[in-house]
Design a protein around this motif. Structure first.
Motif, PDB file in Angstrom:
ATOM      1  N   ARG A  23       0.808  -1.218   0.000  1.00 43.11           N
ATOM      2  CA  ARG A  23       0.000   0.000   0.000  1.00 43.11           C
ATOM      3  C   ARG A  23       0.843   1.272   0.000  1.00 43.11           C
ATOM      4  N   HIS A  24       2.181   1.084  -0.062  1.00 41.88           N
ATOM      5  CA  HIS A  24       3.084   2.234  -0.129  1.00 41.88           C
ATOM      6  C   HIS A  24       4.022   2.105  -1.324  1.00 41.88           C
ATOM      7  N   VAL A  25       3.598   1.400  -2.344  1.00 38.57           N
ATOM      8  CA  VAL A  25       4.477   1.112  -3.482  1.00 38.57           C
ATOM      9  C   VAL A  25       4.881   2.394  -4.202  1.00 38.57           C
TER      10      VAL A  25
ATOM     11  N   ILE B 287      -3.343 -12.998  -6.369  1.00 41.49           N
ATOM     12  CA  ILE B 287      -3.731 -12.020  -7.382  1.00 41.49           C
ATOM     13  C   ILE B 287      -5.152 -11.502  -7.133  1.00 41.49           C
ATOM     14  N   ASP B 288      -5.515 -11.363  -5.866  1.00 37.70           N
ATOM     15  CA  ASP B 288      -6.805 -10.752  -5.540  1.00 37.70           C
ATOM     16  C   ASP B 288      -6.863  -9.352  -6.153  1.00 37.70           C
ATOM     17  N   THR B 289      -7.886  -9.087  -6.933  1.00 36.00           N
ATOM     18  CA  THR B 289      -7.942  -7.812  -7.648  1.00 36.00           C
ATOM     19  C   THR B 289      -8.323  -6.647  -6.748  1.00 36.00           C
ATOM     20  N   ASN B 290      -9.204  -6.912  -5.772  1.00 38.21           N
ATOM     21  CA  ASN B 290      -9.699  -5.846  -4.909  1.00 38.21           C
ATOM     22  C   ASN B 290      -9.787  -6.298  -3.464  1.00 38.21           C
ATOM     23  N   LEU B 291      -9.803  -5.313  -2.572  1.00 39.78           N
ATOM     24  CA  LEU B 291     -10.021  -5.558  -1.155  1.00 39.78           C
ATOM     25  C   LEU B 291     -11.221  -4.737  -0.695  1.00 39.78           C
ATOM     26  N   PRO B 292     -12.116  -5.320   0.120  1.00 43.32           N
ATOM     27  CA  PRO B 292     -13.231  -4.525   0.640  1.00 43.32           C
ATOM     28  C   PRO B 292     -12.748  -3.548   1.705  1.00 43.32           C
ATOM     29  N   SER B 293     -13.275  -2.362   1.695  1.00 47.65           N
ATOM     30  CA  SER B 293     -12.949  -1.365   2.724  1.00 47.65           C
ATOM     31  C   SER B 293     -14.192  -0.527   2.987  1.00 47.65           C
ATOM     32  N   GLU B 294     -14.090   0.344   4.006  1.00 47.21           N
ATOM     33  CA  GLU B 294     -15.213   1.218   4.327  1.00 47.21           C
ATOM     34  C   GLU B 294     -15.530   2.155   3.162  1.00 47.21           C
TER      35      GLU B 294
ATOM     36  N   GLY C  30     -15.174   1.313  -0.075  1.00 47.23           N
ATOM     37  CA  GLY C  30     -15.543   0.529  -1.253  1.00 47.23           C
ATOM     38  C   GLY C  30     -14.452  -0.478  -1.550  1.00 47.23           C
ATOM     39  N   PHE C  31     -14.442  -1.014  -2.768  1.00 46.43           N
ATOM     40  CA  PHE C  31     -13.431  -2.003  -3.128  1.00 46.43           C
ATOM     41  C   PHE C  31     -12.181  -1.283  -3.649  1.00 46.43           C
ATOM     42  N   ILE C  32     -11.071  -1.487  -2.948  1.00 53.47           N
ATOM     43  CA  ILE C  32      -9.815  -0.812  -3.273  1.00 53.47           C
ATOM     44  C   ILE C  32      -8.837  -1.803  -3.908  1.00 53.47           C
ATOM     45  N   PRO C  33      -7.773  -1.329  -4.590  1.00 51.49           N
ATOM     46  CA  PRO C  33      -6.861  -2.243  -5.291  1.00 51.49           C
ATOM     47  C   PRO C  33      -6.224  -3.272  -4.360  1.00 51.49           C
ATOM     48  N   GLY C  34      -6.207  -4.513  -4.818  1.00 50.25           N
ATOM     49  CA  GLY C  34      -5.572  -5.595  -4.082  1.00 50.25           C
ATOM     50  C   GLY C  34      -4.204  -5.926  -4.649  1.00 50.25           C
ATOM     51  N   ALA C  35      -3.643  -7.033  -4.196  1.00 51.89           N
ATOM     52  CA  ALA C  35      -2.303  -7.443  -4.641  1.00 51.89           C
ATOM     53  C   ALA C  35      -2.245  -7.602  -6.152  1.00 51.89           C
ATOM     54  N   GLY C  36      -3.337  -8.077  -6.735  1.00 50.66           N
ATOM     55  CA  GLY C  36      -3.352  -8.304  -8.175  1.00 50.66           C
ATOM     56  C   GLY C  36      -3.094  -7.054  -8.983  1.00 50.66           C
TER      57      GLY C  36
ATOM     58  N   ALA D 238       1.087  -4.535 -12.673  1.00 52.21           N
ATOM     59  CA  ALA D 238       2.028  -3.518 -13.156  1.00 52.21           C
ATOM     60  C   ALA D 238       3.362  -4.152 -13.546  1.00 52.21           C
ATOM     61  N   VAL D 239       3.867  -5.039 -12.689  1.00 54.89           N
ATOM     62  CA  VAL D 239       5.133  -5.710 -12.987  1.00 54.89           C
ATOM     63  C   VAL D 239       4.948  -6.691 -14.139  1.00 54.89           C
TER      64      VAL D 239
END
Length: 257
Positions: free
Chosen positions: A125-127, A150-157, A159-165, A170-171
């Motif tokens: 989250r600090h890439v 490669i989870d695309t999104n993560l649930p948060s308060e 909404g769905f934010i970028p996951g590891a995927g 990008a790489v």
């Protein structure tokens, strides 16, 4: 109903959801503990150490377990590299503390430049752009490319934010090469968990809320599965799948230990 020697259990969406506690999740774990049933949390989250997971369960959800009952995608990644790439020593990571700690515990040296045997990418989250650049160059110079999940999104308060995927993509785009993916729904994390628990797939029930990760991971290693409709997947979505979970329930309170 078949009796199982152990349970592999997802966390977010199954036992709790973010900061929201599920009473059924707490009761389920306490029922397992009361009967002496073996269980292990198998999670795609690579950012936390087992100690972090245990602390969050205790302080956030009043669930009390031991670090030996936690298996993260970071731990599975370290196990995989040790097993499949025995000559590897230097690992360049794009990830957070949980990933570095898991690798260091197995004796790997974390490096920050292009001279690496393996590049591991997970949620960070600090890439920074330089992190992606060094990972790209190391892979171009011959390092193996491994992804925690490669989870695309993560649930948060919010909404769905970028996951590891999203970070891995990008790489992957830069190197035009697929990584070896460790986490659910891929079998590597399940194989690692079985090795850690000294069990075979027919002895274990995989419990989760997400058909696309938890249930497919169990199916992939021929493990029975229990889908609980408390998180991601809905009955309508699951009905469309060619391979059905072994069992489905609306709440973990419905499951008889």
């Amino acid at each position: 109903m078949k009796k199982y020697q152990a349970y592999f259990i997802d966390l977010d969406g199954t036992i709790y959801q973010g900061t929201k506690s599920f009473p059924s999740g707490k009761h389920f774990i306490e029922r397992l503990q009361a009967t002496g049933q073996k269980f292990m949390f198998v999670t795609n989250n690579s950012t936390k150490t087992p100690e972090d997971v245990v602390k969050n369960l205790a302080e956030g959800h009043d669930i009390h377990v031991d670090v030996s009952q936690v298996y993260t995608s970071a731990m599975a990644t370290a196990d995989y590299i040790k097993r499949a790439l025995p000559a590897a020593q230097k690992v360049l990571t794009v990830g957070e503390r949980g990933l570095d700690v898991a690798l260091q515990k197995l004796g790997f040296q974390i490096v920050t430049q292009d001279d690496a045997d393996v590049v591991v990418v997970g949620l960070d989250r600090h890439v920074q752009y330089d992190d992606l650049m060094h990972a790209t160059l190391a892979i171009q110079h011959g390092a193996e490319f491994v992804a925690t999940n490669i989870d695309t999104n993560l649930p948060s308060e919010k909404g769905f934010i970028p996951g590891a995927g999203a970070v891995i993509a990008a790489v992957q785009t830069a190197v035009q090469k697929m990584p070896h993916v460790v986490g659910k729904p891929y079998p590597t994390i399940m194989e690692g968990a079985l090795q850690r628990a000294d069990l075979t797939a027919d002895q274990v029930l995989m419990v989760g809320d997400n058909y696309q990760t938890d249930i497919k991971a169990g199916i992939g290693v021929k493990m029975d599965t229990l889908l609980v409709y408390s998180g991601v997947s809905t009955p309508q979505q699951v009905q469309q799948e060619a391979i059905q979970p072994t069992y489905t329930i609306n709440s973990l309170d419905e499951w008889e230990i």
